[in-house]
Design a protein around this motif. Structure first.
Motif, PDB file in Angstrom:
ATOM      1  N   ILE A  14      15.300 -14.648  17.316  1.00  0.00           N
ATOM      2  CA  ILE A  14      14.147 -14.042  17.988  1.00  0.00           C
ATOM      3  C   ILE A  14      13.920 -12.633  17.459  1.00  0.00           C
ATOM      4  CG2 ILE A  14      13.269 -13.204  20.207  1.00  0.00           C
ATOM      5  CD1 ILE A  14      14.673 -15.637  21.502  1.00  0.00           C
ATOM      6  N   VAL A  15      14.987 -11.858  17.305  1.00  0.00           N
ATOM      7  CA  VAL A  15      14.872 -10.494  16.782  1.00  0.00           C
ATOM      8  C   VAL A  15      14.305 -10.521  15.370  1.00  0.00           C
ATOM      9  CG1 VAL A  15      16.183  -8.451  16.080  1.00  0.00           C
ATOM     10  CG2 VAL A  15      16.662  -9.543  18.273  1.00  0.00           C
ATOM     11  N   ILE A  16      14.793 -11.410  14.525  1.00  0.00           N
ATOM     12  CA  ILE A  16      14.286 -11.526  13.151  1.00  0.00           C
ATOM     13  C   ILE A  16      12.815 -11.933  13.170  1.00  0.00           C
ATOM     14  CG2 ILE A  16      14.480 -12.873  11.014  1.00  0.00           C
ATOM     15  CD1 ILE A  16      17.535 -12.901  11.514  1.00  0.00           C
ATOM     16  N   PHE A  17      12.444 -12.869  14.026  1.00  0.00           N
ATOM     17  CA  PHE A  17      11.056 -13.313  14.124  1.00  0.00           C
ATOM     18  C   PHE A  17      10.155 -12.158  14.556  1.00  0.00           C
ATOM     19  CE2 PHE A  17       7.582 -16.109  14.460  1.00  0.00           C
ATOM     20  CZ  PHE A  17       6.910 -15.815  15.632  1.00  0.00           C
ATOM     21  N   ILE A  18      10.547 -11.402  15.561  1.00  0.00           N
ATOM     22  CA  ILE A  18       9.752 -10.259  16.038  1.00  0.00           C
ATOM     23  C   ILE A  18       9.643  -9.208  14.945  1.00  0.00           C
ATOM     24  CG2 ILE A  18       9.710  -8.334  17.682  1.00  0.00           C
ATOM     25  CD1 ILE A  18      10.849 -10.317  19.768  1.00  0.00           C
ATOM     26  N   ALA A  19      10.736  -8.920  14.248  1.00  0.00           N
ATOM     27  CA  ALA A  19      10.705  -7.945  13.156  1.00  0.00           C
ATOM     28  C   ALA A  19       9.751  -8.413  12.057  1.00  0.00           C
ATOM     29  CB  ALA A  19      12.099  -7.734  12.582  1.00  0.00           C
ATOM     30  N   PHE A  20       9.757  -9.688  11.745  1.00  0.00           N
ATOM     31  CA  PHE A  20       8.851 -10.239  10.728  1.00  0.00           C
ATOM     32  C   PHE A  20       7.400 -10.051  11.151  1.00  0.00           C
ATOM     33  CE2 PHE A  20       7.398 -12.788   7.337  1.00  0.00           C
ATOM     34  CZ  PHE A  20       6.391 -13.601   7.843  1.00  0.00           C
ATOM     35  N   ILE A  21       7.078 -10.356  12.396  1.00  0.00           N
ATOM     36  CA  ILE A  21       5.706 -10.215  12.906  1.00  0.00           C
ATOM     37  C   ILE A  21       5.264  -8.752  12.831  1.00  0.00           C
ATOM     38  CG2 ILE A  21       4.240 -10.411  14.959  1.00  0.00           C
ATOM     39  CD1 ILE A  21       4.890 -13.103  13.654  1.00  0.00           C
ATOM     40  N   VAL A  22       6.115  -7.844  13.264  1.00  0.00           N
ATOM     41  CA  VAL A  22       5.776  -6.416  13.243  1.00  0.00           C
ATOM     42  C   VAL A  22       5.548  -5.945  11.816  1.00  0.00           C
ATOM     43  CG1 VAL A  22       6.679  -4.100  13.686  1.00  0.00           C
ATOM     44  CG2 VAL A  22       6.906  -5.867  15.426  1.00  0.00           C
ATOM     45  N   LEU A  23       6.390  -6.327  10.900  1.00  0.00           N
ATOM     46  CA  LEU A  23       6.278  -5.871   9.518  1.00  0.00           C
ATOM     47  C   LEU A  23       5.094  -6.470   8.782  1.00  0.00           C
ATOM     48  CD1 LEU A  23      10.031  -5.859   8.465  1.00  0.00           C
ATOM     49  CD2 LEU A  23       8.565  -3.885   8.924  1.00  0.00           C
ATOM     50  N   THR A  24       4.658  -7.642   9.157  1.00  0.00           N
ATOM     51  CA  THR A  24       3.552  -8.283   8.453  1.00  0.00           C
ATOM     52  C   THR A  24       2.215  -8.120   9.154  1.00  0.00           C
ATOM     53  OG1 THR A  24       3.996 -10.401   9.530  1.00  0.00           O
ATOM     54  CG2 THR A  24       5.022 -10.001   7.352  1.00  0.00           C
ATOM     55  N   SER A  25       2.192  -7.455  10.298  1.00  0.00           N
ATOM     56  CA  SER A  25       0.947  -7.337  11.040  1.00  0.00           C
ATOM     57  C   SER A  25       0.213  -6.029  10.786  1.00  0.00           C
ATOM     58  CB  SER A  25       1.214  -7.474  12.540  1.00  0.00           C
ATOM     59  OG  SER A  25       1.993  -6.382  12.976  1.00  0.00           O
ATOM     60  N   CYS A  26       0.538  -5.319   9.722  1.00  0.00           N
ATOM     61  CA  CYS A  26      -0.151  -4.069   9.399  1.00  0.00           C
ATOM     62  C   CYS A  26      -1.597  -4.355   9.049  1.00  0.00           C
ATOM     63  CB  CYS A  26       0.529  -3.367   8.224  1.00  0.00           C
ATOM     64  SG  CYS A  26       2.193  -2.833   8.630  1.00  0.00           S
ATOM     65  N   SER A  27      -2.438  -3.367   9.237  1.00  0.00           N
ATOM     66  CA  SER A  27      -3.860  -3.494   8.946  1.00  0.00           C
ATOM     67  C   SER A  27      -4.094  -3.849   7.489  1.00  0.00           C
ATOM     68  CB  SER A  27      -4.551  -2.170   9.277  1.00  0.00           C
ATOM     69  OG  SER A  27      -5.862  -2.184   8.804  1.00  0.00           O
ATOM     70  N   GLY A  28      -5.079  -4.685   7.248  1.00  0.00           N
ATOM     71  CA  GLY A  28      -5.441  -5.071   5.890  1.00  0.00           C
ATOM     72  C   GLY A  28      -6.315  -4.046   5.208  1.00  0.00           C
ATOM     73  N   THR A  29      -6.646  -2.945   5.868  1.00  0.00           N
ATOM     74  CA  THR A  29      -7.533  -1.954   5.269  1.00  0.00           C
ATOM     75  C   THR A  29      -6.778  -0.757   4.701  1.00  0.00           C
ATOM     76  OG1 THR A  29      -7.855  -0.857   7.388  1.00  0.00           O
ATOM     77  CG2 THR A  29      -9.455  -2.560   6.790  1.00  0.00           C
ATOM     78  N   ASP A  30      -5.451  -0.805   4.673  1.00  0.00           N
ATOM     79  CA  ASP A  30      -4.707   0.289   4.061  1.00  0.00           C
ATOM     80  C   ASP A  30      -5.120   0.417   2.607  1.00  0.00           C
ATOM     81  OD1 ASP A  30      -3.447   0.472   6.457  1.00  0.00           O
ATOM     82  OD2 ASP A  30      -1.518  -0.293   5.776  1.00  0.00           O
ATOM     83  N   VAL A  31      -5.298   1.630   2.142  1.00  0.00           N
ATOM     84  CA  VAL A  31      -5.796   1.856   0.794  1.00  0.00           C
ATOM     85  C   VAL A  31      -4.839   2.757   0.051  1.00  0.00           C
ATOM     86  CG1 VAL A  31      -7.689   2.834  -0.550  1.00  0.00           C
ATOM     87  CG2 VAL A  31      -8.184   1.637   1.569  1.00  0.00           C
ATOM     88  N   ASN A  32      -4.478   2.375  -1.140  1.00  0.00           N
ATOM     89  CA  ASN A  32      -3.670   3.205  -2.011  1.00  0.00           C
ATOM     90  C   ASN A  32      -4.622   3.918  -2.960  1.00  0.00           C
ATOM     91  OD1 ASN A  32      -2.053   4.309  -3.978  1.00  0.00           O
ATOM     92  ND2 ASN A  32      -0.620   2.594  -3.990  1.00  0.00           N
ATOM     93  N   VAL A  33      -4.730   5.243  -2.856  1.00  0.00           N
ATOM     94  CA  VAL A  33      -5.702   6.008  -3.629  1.00  0.00           C
ATOM     95  C   VAL A  33      -5.503   5.806  -5.122  1.00  0.00           C
ATOM     96  CG1 VAL A  33      -6.506   8.324  -4.201  1.00  0.00           C
ATOM     97  CG2 VAL A  33      -6.094   7.702  -1.840  1.00  0.00           C
ATOM     98  N   SER A  34      -4.270   5.697  -5.574  1.00  0.00           N
ATOM     99  CA  SER A  34      -4.053   5.527  -7.009  1.00  0.00           C
ATOM    100  C   SER A  34      -4.672   4.225  -7.504  1.00  0.00           C
ATOM    101  CB  SER A  34      -2.561   5.579  -7.336  1.00  0.00           C
ATOM    102  OG  SER A  34      -1.892   4.502  -6.728  1.00  0.00           O
ATOM    103  N   GLU A  35      -4.771   3.228  -6.653  1.00  0.00           N
ATOM    104  CA  GLU A  35      -5.378   1.960  -7.030  1.00  0.00           C
ATOM    105  C   GLU A  35      -6.901   2.048  -7.057  1.00  0.00           C
ATOM    106  OE1 GLU A  35      -3.966  -1.034  -4.369  1.00  0.00           O
ATOM    107  OE2 GLU A  35      -1.898  -0.767  -4.961  1.00  0.00           O
ATOM    108  N   THR A  36      -7.471   2.947  -6.325  1.00  0.00           N
ATOM    109  CA  THR A  36      -8.928   3.003  -6.230  1.00  0.00           C
ATOM    110  C   THR A  36      -9.566   3.719  -7.401  1.00  0.00           C
ATOM    111  OG1 THR A  36      -8.936   5.078  -5.024  1.00  0.00           O
ATOM    112  CG2 THR A  36      -8.839   3.046  -3.715  1.00  0.00           C
ATOM    113  N   ASN A  37      -8.768   4.472  -8.177  1.00  0.00           N
ATOM    114  CA  ASN A  37      -9.320   5.267  -9.273  1.00  0.00           C
ATOM    115  C   ASN A  37     -10.483   6.091  -8.728  1.00  0.00           C
ATOM    116  OD1 ASN A  37      -9.715   6.366 -11.772  1.00  0.00           O
ATOM    117  ND2 ASN A  37     -10.744   4.570 -12.599  1.00  0.00           N
ATOM    118  N   SER A  38     -10.179   6.999  -7.862  1.00  0.00           N
ATOM    119  CA  SER A  38     -11.192   7.711  -7.082  1.00  0.00           C
ATOM    120  C   SER A  38     -12.101   8.632  -7.881  1.00  0.00           C
ATOM    121  CB  SER A  38     -10.524   8.504  -5.961  1.00  0.00           C
ATOM    122  OG  SER A  38      -9.575   9.392  -6.498  1.00  0.00           O
ATOM    123  N   GLN A  39     -11.683   9.103  -9.035  1.00  0.00           N
ATOM    124  CA  GLN A  39     -12.560   9.973  -9.811  1.00  0.00           C
ATOM    125  C   GLN A  39     -13.743   9.165 -10.329  1.00  0.00           C
ATOM    126  OE1 GLN A  39      -9.094  10.143 -10.549  1.00  0.00           O
ATOM    127  NE2 GLN A  39      -8.931  11.908  -9.224  1.00  0.00           N
ATOM    128  N   GLY A  40     -14.897   9.836 -10.387  1.00  0.00           N
ATOM    129  CA  GLY A  40     -16.100   9.180 -10.887  1.00  0.00           C
ATOM    130  C   GLY A  40     -17.270   9.430  -9.968  1.00  0.00           C
TER     131      GLY A  40
END
Length: 142
Positions: free
Chosen positions: A5-31
């Motif tokens: 149960i603890v492993i299952f809850i930890a898995f849910i918490v770790l995988t339930s992060c928002s899908g809109t997180d953005v890594n600026v280095s990936e966006t190539n923000s200059q331009g």
């Protein structure tokens, strides 16, 4: 059983992060980031393309400087300054500081600063909407 149960809850918490997180280095923000959509607080106030009240873009340079250009009623205004990228929790945003006062600064604070945040990896949004300004969305073109 408890460890499962603890492993299952930890898995849910770790995988339930928002899908809109953005890594600026990936966006190539200059331009060049062009205004593509604006909307107000009233129903059916969304406009895009040539129907918008003005045309506008930011040019973000790799040396942390920027130029903002706005064309309205055939008149073009430009303003420049510096920017920095800030990460606060899961939100990544640009803090732009203008060199001088300009009527094209869209800010809640009445100072020389503007903020833009990533709504997703390819859309920047102005925070001006937080204080009854329009919601302004920008997409990278170059």
């Amino acid at each position: 059983m408890k460890s499962t149960i603890v492993i299952f809850i930890a898995f849910i918490v770790l995988t339930s992060c928002s899908g809109t997180d953005v890594n600026v280095s990936e966006t190539n923000s200059q331009g060049k980031w062009e205004l593509v959509k604006m909307s107000g607080r009233t129903l059916n106030s969304e406009t895009s393309g040539a129907a918008m009240e003005w045309q506008e873009f930011y040019l973000l340079n790799d040396n942390s400087t920027f130029t903002k250009s706005r064309t309205r009623d055939g008149n073009t205004s430009r303003s420049t300054g510096t920017y920095k990228i800030t990460i606060s929790g899961t939100e990544t945003y640009f803090e732009l500081t203008y060199s001088s006062q300009s009527d094209i600064i869209g800010s809640c604070y009445g100072n020389l600063k503007e903020e833009l945040y990533f709504d997703n990896a390819d859309v920047l949004v102005s925070t001006w909407q937080n204080c009854d300004g329009p919601r302004l969305e920008y997409r990278k073109t170059k």
